[in-house]
Design a protein around this motif. Sequence first.
Motif, short mmCIF file in Angstrom:
data_model
loop_
_atom_site.label_atom_id
_atom_site.label_comp_id
_atom_site.label_asym_id
_atom_site.label_seq_id
_atom_site.Cartn_x
_atom_site.Cartn_y
_atom_site.Cartn_z
N PRO A 17 1.31 -1.42 -0.30
CA PRO A 17 -0.08 0.31 0.29
C PRO A 17 1.14 1.11 -0.03
O PRO A 17 0.75 2.00 -0.58
CB PRO A 17 -0.63 0.05 1.38
CG PRO A 17 -0.62 -1.39 1.91
CD PRO A 17 0.23 -1.53 1.03
N ALA A 18 2.20 0.91 0.44
CA ALA A 18 2.64 2.09 0.41
C ALA A 18 3.15 2.42 -0.85
O ALA A 18 4.24 3.77 -0.57
CB ALA A 18 3.67 2.50 1.95
N ASN A 19 3.66 1.98 -1.64
CA ASN A 19 4.33 1.79 -2.80
C ASN A 19 3.50 3.05 -3.78
O ASN A 19 2.78 2.26 -4.81
CB ASN A 19 4.79 0.79 -3.30
CG ASN A 19 5.68 0.81 -4.29
OD1 ASN A 19 5.95 1.99 -4.86
ND2 ASN A 19 5.82 -0.73 -5.24
N THR A 20 3.51 4.46 -3.53
CA THR A 20 2.50 4.54 -4.81
C THR A 20 2.34 4.84 -5.88
O THR A 20 1.85 4.74 -6.71
CB THR A 20 2.13 5.96 -3.67
OG1 THR A 20 3.32 6.71 -3.34
CG2 THR A 20 1.53 6.15 -2.23
N ALA A 21 3.83 5.11 -5.92
CA ALA A 21 4.19 4.87 -7.29
C ALA A 21 3.73 3.85 -8.01
O ALA A 21 3.23 4.04 -9.23
CB ALA A 21 6.21 5.06 -7.74
N ALA A 22 3.21 2.21 -7.43
CA ALA A 22 3.44 0.95 -8.53
C ALA A 22 2.29 1.48 -8.39
O ALA A 22 0.81 0.62 -9.45
CB ALA A 22 3.96 0.18 -8.02
N VAL A 23 1.15 1.62 -7.05
CA VAL A 23 -0.24 1.83 -7.33
C VAL A 23 -0.40 2.70 -8.57
O VAL A 23 -1.94 2.89 -8.73
CB VAL A 23 -0.61 2.36 -5.76
CG1 VAL A 23 -2.20 2.75 -5.90
CG2 VAL A 23 0.08 1.53 -4.72
N GLU A 24 0.00 3.77 -8.12
CA GLU A 24 -0.49 4.95 -9.33
C GLU A 24 -0.22 4.53 -11.01
O GLU A 24 -0.99 4.60 -11.78
CB GLU A 24 0.24 6.14 -9.41
CG GLU A 24 -0.12 7.20 -7.92
CD GLU A 24 0.66 8.53 -7.91
OE1 GLU A 24 1.62 8.74 -8.29
OE2 GLU A 24 0.43 8.55 -6.54
N LEU A 25 0.84 3.92 -11.00
CA LEU A 25 1.08 3.21 -11.96
C LEU A 25 0.25 2.09 -12.89
O LEU A 25 -0.19 2.02 -13.88
CB LEU A 25 2.45 2.03 -11.79
CG LEU A 25 2.94 1.57 -13.76
CD1 LEU A 25 2.72 2.31 -14.60
CD2 LEU A 25 4.13 0.60 -13.33
N TYR A 26 -0.48 1.73 -11.80
CA TYR A 26 -1.12 0.14 -11.84
C TYR A 26 -2.88 0.84 -12.14
O TYR A 26 -3.48 0.45 -13.12
CB TYR A 26 -1.49 -0.73 -10.40
CG TYR A 26 0.06 -1.48 -10.87
CD1 TYR A 26 1.00 -1.95 -11.63
CD2 TYR A 26 0.20 -1.54 -8.99
CE1 TYR A 26 1.68 -2.65 -11.12
CE2 TYR A 26 1.40 -2.19 -9.04
CZ TYR A 26 1.93 -3.10 -10.31
OH TYR A 26 3.64 -4.23 -9.94
N ALA A 27 -3.04 1.60 -11.81
CA ALA A 27 -4.14 2.45 -11.47
C ALA A 27 -4.15 3.42 -12.97
O ALA A 27 -5.68 3.25 -13.88
CB ALA A 27 -4.95 4.03 -10.55
N SER A 28 -3.40 3.50 -13.65
CA SER A 28 -3.11 4.21 -14.73
C SER A 28 -3.33 3.38 -15.60
O SER A 28 -3.45 3.68 -17.01
CB SER A 28 -1.80 4.89 -14.58
OG SER A 28 -0.94 4.34 -15.36
N LEU A 29 -3.01 2.52 -15.83
CA LEU A 29 -3.50 1.30 -16.78
C LEU A 29 -4.15 0.59 -16.33
O LEU A 29 -5.04 -0.09 -17.50
CB LEU A 29 -1.97 0.24 -16.77
CG LEU A 29 -1.09 0.82 -16.85
CD1 LEU A 29 -0.11 -0.89 -16.61
CD2 LEU A 29 -0.46 0.54 -18.23
N GLY A 30 -5.29 1.26 -15.55
CA GLY A 30 -7.07 0.39 -16.11
C GLY A 30 -7.14 -0.24 -14.32
O GLY A 30 -8.40 -0.86 -14.30
N PHE A 31 -6.28 -0.82 -13.78
CA PHE A 31 -6.54 -1.69 -12.36
C PHE A 31 -7.02 -1.32 -10.83
O PHE A 31 -7.29 0.55 -10.68
CB PHE A 31 -5.29 -2.04 -11.67
CG PHE A 31 -4.55 -3.69 -12.89
CD1 PHE A 31 -4.79 -4.35 -12.42
CD2 PHE A 31 -3.30 -3.01 -13.47
CE1 PHE A 31 -4.24 -5.59 -12.62
CE2 PHE A 31 -2.97 -4.09 -14.48
CZ PHE A 31 -3.18 -5.43 -14.34
N THR A 32 -7.62 -1.86 -10.55
CA THR A 32 -8.75 -0.90 -9.48
C THR A 32 -8.87 -2.05 -8.15
O THR A 32 -7.73 -2.90 -8.46
CB THR A 32 -10.69 -1.19 -10.11
OG1 THR A 32 -10.87 -2.60 -10.04
CG2 THR A 32 -10.60 0.17 -10.86
N HIS A 33 -8.86 -0.87 -7.43
CA HIS A 33 -8.40 -1.88 -6.04
C HIS A 33 -10.08 -2.94 -6.03
O HIS A 33 -11.45 -2.34 -5.44
CB HIS A 33 -8.88 -0.39 -4.80
CG HIS A 33 -8.89 -0.95 -3.31
ND1 HIS A 33 -9.44 -1.41 -2.65
CD2 HIS A 33 -7.66 -1.25 -2.87
CE1 HIS A 33 -9.39 -1.70 -1.22
NE2 HIS A 33 -8.37 -1.88 -1.72
#
Length: 148
Positions: free
Chosen positions: A109-125
């Motif tokens: 959860p603290a890896n905001t760069a990775a979370v943002e990358l995945y979200a920008s590719l269409g991944f959702t929580h």
Amino acid sequence: MRPIAEGDLPRLARLDEDVFAEHAYPFFVLRQLYDVHGEHLLVLDSEDEGELLGYVLVGTQADRNRSWILGLGIDRRSRGRGFGRQLMAEALRRLRADGVGEVRLTVEPANTAAVELYASLGFTHLDHRENYFGPGTSRLVMVLPLRP
């Protein structure tokens, strides 16, 4: 970018250890993942040093309903140059071509760069899981549907 070759395994193990430290896959696990999922293990080579800049590893269920991103690692000196996005985009392209239904992954959860990358590719929580890899290792589970 290319599929991994058996001779790349020592370099992959070094990269994985550099990126993930105590959470890196042991060499024998990388060896077995290569044997089982080698066609879905892509690496990105440096042009001049013969080192790996990054990798993405995907595991797919036999029925192709679901795949998991089992690892995405980018050399620390190569971050911020779009290599993670390139590797993920190619992995997702291949999964769509293979008719996979959805892709899941876990991320700290603290890896905001990775979370943002995945979200920008269409991944959702999808979920937040405490102790996912054992005590003190919470993870976000993210999902991307590939079929309507």
